[in-house]
Design a protein around this motif. Structure first.
Motif, short mmCIF file in Angstrom:
data_model
loop_
_atom_site.label_atom_id
_atom_site.label_comp_id
_atom_site.label_asym_id
_atom_site.label_seq_id
_atom_site.Cartn_x
_atom_site.Cartn_y
_atom_site.Cartn_z
N CYS A 265 1.08 11.72 -15.38
CA CYS A 265 0.66 10.33 -15.58
C CYS A 265 0.34 9.67 -14.24
CB CYS A 265 1.75 9.53 -16.29
SG CYS A 265 2.29 10.22 -17.87
N ALA A 266 0.04 10.46 -13.22
CA ALA A 266 -0.12 9.92 -11.87
C ALA A 266 -1.21 8.88 -11.80
CB ALA A 266 -0.40 11.06 -10.89
N VAL A 267 -2.36 9.13 -12.45
CA VAL A 267 -3.46 8.17 -12.38
C VAL A 267 -3.11 6.90 -13.15
CG1 VAL A 267 -5.87 7.74 -12.96
CG2 VAL A 267 -5.20 9.96 -12.08
N ALA A 268 -2.63 7.04 -14.39
CA ALA A 268 -2.31 5.87 -15.19
C ALA A 268 -1.28 4.99 -14.49
CB ALA A 268 -1.80 6.29 -16.57
N ASN A 269 -0.25 5.61 -13.94
CA ASN A 269 0.81 4.84 -13.29
C ASN A 269 0.29 4.12 -12.05
OD1 ASN A 269 2.54 5.79 -15.25
ND2 ASN A 269 3.56 7.28 -13.94
N THR A 270 -0.51 4.81 -11.23
CA THR A 270 -0.97 4.18 -10.00
C THR A 270 -2.08 3.16 -10.24
OG1 THR A 270 -2.34 6.16 -9.63
CG2 THR A 270 -0.28 6.01 -8.42
N VAL A 271 -2.92 3.38 -11.25
CA VAL A 271 -3.91 2.35 -11.59
C VAL A 271 -3.20 1.10 -12.09
CG1 VAL A 271 -5.78 1.73 -13.16
CG2 VAL A 271 -5.82 3.93 -12.01
N ALA A 272 -2.16 1.27 -12.93
CA ALA A 272 -1.40 0.11 -13.40
C ALA A 272 -0.76 -0.61 -12.21
CB ALA A 272 -0.33 0.56 -14.39
N TYR A 273 -0.23 0.14 -11.26
CA TYR A 273 0.36 -0.47 -10.06
C TYR A 273 -0.69 -1.21 -9.25
CZ TYR A 273 2.41 -0.89 -5.41
OH TYR A 273 2.84 -1.39 -4.20
N ALA A 274 -1.83 -0.56 -9.00
CA ALA A 274 -2.89 -1.20 -8.22
C ALA A 274 -3.37 -2.47 -8.91
CB ALA A 274 -4.05 -0.22 -8.03
N HIS A 275 -3.52 -2.43 -10.22
CA HIS A 275 -3.94 -3.63 -10.95
C HIS A 275 -2.90 -4.74 -10.82
CE1 HIS A 275 -6.98 -1.56 -13.91
NE2 HIS A 275 -7.39 -1.56 -12.66
N ALA A 276 -1.61 -4.38 -10.85
CA ALA A 276 -0.56 -5.40 -10.72
C ALA A 276 -0.60 -6.06 -9.35
CB ALA A 276 0.80 -4.76 -10.98
N VAL A 277 -0.73 -5.26 -8.30
CA VAL A 277 -0.78 -5.82 -6.94
C VAL A 277 -2.03 -6.67 -6.77
CG1 VAL A 277 -0.95 -5.25 -4.49
CG2 VAL A 277 0.60 -3.94 -5.97
N GLU A 278 -3.16 -6.18 -7.27
CA GLU A 278 -4.40 -6.95 -7.17
C GLU A 278 -4.33 -8.23 -8.01
OE1 GLU A 278 -6.82 -2.78 -6.52
OE2 GLU A 278 -7.16 -3.95 -8.35
N ASP A 279 -3.65 -8.16 -9.15
CA ASP A 279 -3.44 -9.35 -9.98
C ASP A 279 -2.66 -10.40 -9.20
OD1 ASP A 279 -3.40 -10.93 -12.36
OD2 ASP A 279 -1.43 -10.14 -12.87
N ASP B 239 0.83 -1.21 0.00
CA ASP B 239 0.00 0.00 0.00
C ASP B 239 0.86 1.26 0.00
OD1 ASP B 239 -2.18 -1.67 0.10
OD2 ASP B 239 -2.51 -1.43 2.24
N HIS B 240 1.98 1.21 0.71
CA HIS B 240 2.84 2.40 0.83
C HIS B 240 3.71 2.59 -0.40
CE1 HIS B 240 2.52 1.49 5.43
NE2 HIS B 240 1.44 2.09 4.95
N GLY C 42 4.99 -11.75 0.34
CA GLY C 42 3.94 -11.51 1.31
C GLY C 42 3.22 -10.21 0.97
N SER C 43 3.20 -9.30 1.92
CA SER C 43 2.59 -7.99 1.68
C SER C 43 3.62 -6.93 1.31
CB SER C 43 1.81 -7.54 2.91
OG SER C 43 2.69 -7.40 4.02
N GLN C 44 4.90 -7.34 1.20
CA GLN C 44 5.97 -6.41 0.88
C GLN C 44 6.30 -6.46 -0.60
OE1 GLN C 44 7.15 -4.54 3.60
NE2 GLN C 44 5.49 -5.66 4.60
N VAL C 45 6.70 -5.32 -1.15
CA VAL C 45 7.12 -5.24 -2.54
C VAL C 45 8.58 -5.66 -2.65
CG1 VAL C 45 7.56 -3.69 -4.48
CG2 VAL C 45 5.44 -3.48 -3.17
#
Length: 469
Positions: free
Chosen positions: A179-193, A166-167, A422-425
């Motif tokens: 590109c803040a939204v595009a980059n963070t949506v791509a990141y969120a999708h990757a973590v959720e994937d 999350d952090h 785990g929960s860490q990147v």
């Protein structure tokens, strides 16, 4: 869930060749080093799925694929500079991120009678990110262009390692404000994937609204920038004002002009009640009407139109060869858009836009943005027909160690790969539309005059910050 295929280093090249011959497209490659194990991974995409091919490199050497897919050139050069990977067959392996003092280590060799160099940047006359352009010219005719970027060395990807998933999002968000939204949506999708999560309907809608709002202000800015590239002040000022109004809408609806803090992993952070939704739709409707009026004025500006045609041409075969994405590729006739296959977003039935004539020049890139703006306004009007809810994610698959997210930013396909412990990147890699398009911009510049470069550059309008990650 993104499929991951582990192969031996001996099978690497043949696996990539087989994937490409089967119609898959190269979507980026990156190195990963964990517990002394160095791996090289490539993202391959098709209209219906994405998959990752991964190979260990125990001796630090893998076969190059640049002769199979030239778009991998920057990825291999970056991995060599940052991780020491060597690529057999990639000769010369020129420096990209590492800024060597020897110009022969990073520049294209150009020789002949009358050839000389023009160096521009990295410090510029205007308020602009650091970027150096080395022109090889005869007179004012450009023979070749070497862009030299990666000046900031912010280390955002490395800084995200070891952080809670999350952090770590904040580091991806700050790679580029535009590109803040595009980059963070791509990141969120990757973590959720990787976590086996799927966004519900409300979250898909909210993220799509944010992405389209980001596209609107960027496209308005880019049209104004093209006007500035030929010194057409009326158009530059008109579209700068429209862009500012678009960002005021962002700030009024969601609290930030660049929509920072609007994306989170596993759920939504933004919502609009009925009254706020109505206000936002009304503001967007007024913006759309004024955009249409300003766009008509550009059509009657003969001094502007006369400067655009035939300048900075990117042919379709070169767009494919170099891996161009987004408006730059679609203006050349490559009708590919991640929005057409985005099950994690609300783009049902979306079809890629096309310019009136896909000539691949500045005229086509300008016209395509107007077509895409109309589509974005249509989408926003539809998606904001009801109040916007935060939404959440639901379990939709198994947990895996690596996830990939792909979205269509204002500049093209942006991919984010996240490896979790785990929960860490453990590793995050961001490859934006700008990163993919810089080699195409350099190619489109060759053959033009030096005074044409500001116009060509602005017609691509790529982010410097996206490669300074």
């Amino acid at each position: 869930m993104t499929a991951i295929e582990e192969i031996s280093s001996q099978a690497w090249r043949s696996a990539i060749e087989l994937a490409l011959s089967g119609g898959e497209r190269f979507g980026g490659a990156w190195a990963s080093q964990r517990e002394g194990r160095l791996s090289w991974r490539a993202l391959l995409v098709s209209p219906h799925e994405s998959r990752v091919i991964s190979s260990d490199a125990p001796d630090g050497v893998v076969d190059s694929i640049v002769d199979l897919v030239e778009a991998a050139g920057w990825d291999e050069r970056e991995a060599h500079d940052l991780y020491g990977l060597k690529f057999s067959g990639h000769e010369p392996l020129r420096a990209l991120v590492a800024h060597t003092d020897d110009p022969r280590r990073w520049m294209t060799p150009v020789t002949g009678d009358g050839v000389h160099q023009i160096a521009v940047g990295p410090i510029h006359a205007g308020v602009i990110e650091s970027g150096h352009f080395r022109f090889h010219v005869i007179g004012e005719r450009i023979l070749a262009l070497d862009p030299r970027l990666f000046y900031k060395h912010r280390g955002l990807e490395r800084a995200a390692e070891g952080r809670h998933r999350d952090h770590a999002l904040a580091y991806v968000q700050r790679a580029c404000a535009a590109c803040a939204v595009a980059n963070t949506v791509a990141y969120a999708h990757a973590v959720e994937d990787a976590g086996g999560l799927r966004p519900d309907r409300e979250l898909r809608i909210a993220r799509t609204v944010l992405l389209e709002l980001e596209r609107v202000y960027n496209h308005l800015h880019d049209i104004g920038a093209i006007c500035a590239g030929v010194g057409f002040a009326p158009g530059s000022m008109a579209f700068a004002a429209l862009k500012d109004r678009a960002q005021q809408i962002n700030a009024h609806a969601f609290g930030h002009r660049f929509l920072f803090g609007c994306v989170a992993v596993g759920g939504g952070t933004v919502e609009l009640d009925a009254a706020s939704t109505d206000v936002t739709r009304t503001q967007l409707g007024a913006l759309r009407a004024d955009f249409a009026a300003a766009w008509r004025e550009l059509g009657f500006a003969g001094s502007l139109q006369a400067r655009l045609g035939g300048v900075g041409v990117l042919e379709p075969e070169d767009a494919l060869r170099l891996g161009a994405v987004g408006p730059a590729a679609r203006a050349a006739g490559i009708r590919e858009d991640v929005r057409s296959s985005s099950p994690r977003l609300a783009y049902d039935g979306f079809a890629p836009a096309a310019p009136a004539a896909p000539t691949g020049d500045v005229t086509a890139r300008l016209g395509l943005r107007a077509v895409e703006l109309a589509a974005s306004f249509d989408l926003l009007e539809e998606l904001l027909a009801e109040p916007l809810a935060r939404g959440s994610s639901v379990t939709g698959g198994a947990r895996v160690a690596l996830g990939v997210g792909r979205v269509e930013s204002a500049r093209g396909a942006t991919a984010c790969a996240v490896e979790l412990d785990g929960s860490q990147v453990a590793r995050v890699h961001l490859r934006t539309g700008s990163y993919a398009n810089w080699p195409a911009l350099a190619h489109a510049t060759a053959g033009n005059l030096v005074p044409d470069f500001p116009l060509i550059n602005k017609s691509f309008e790529l982010c410097y910050a996206c490669v300074d990650r």
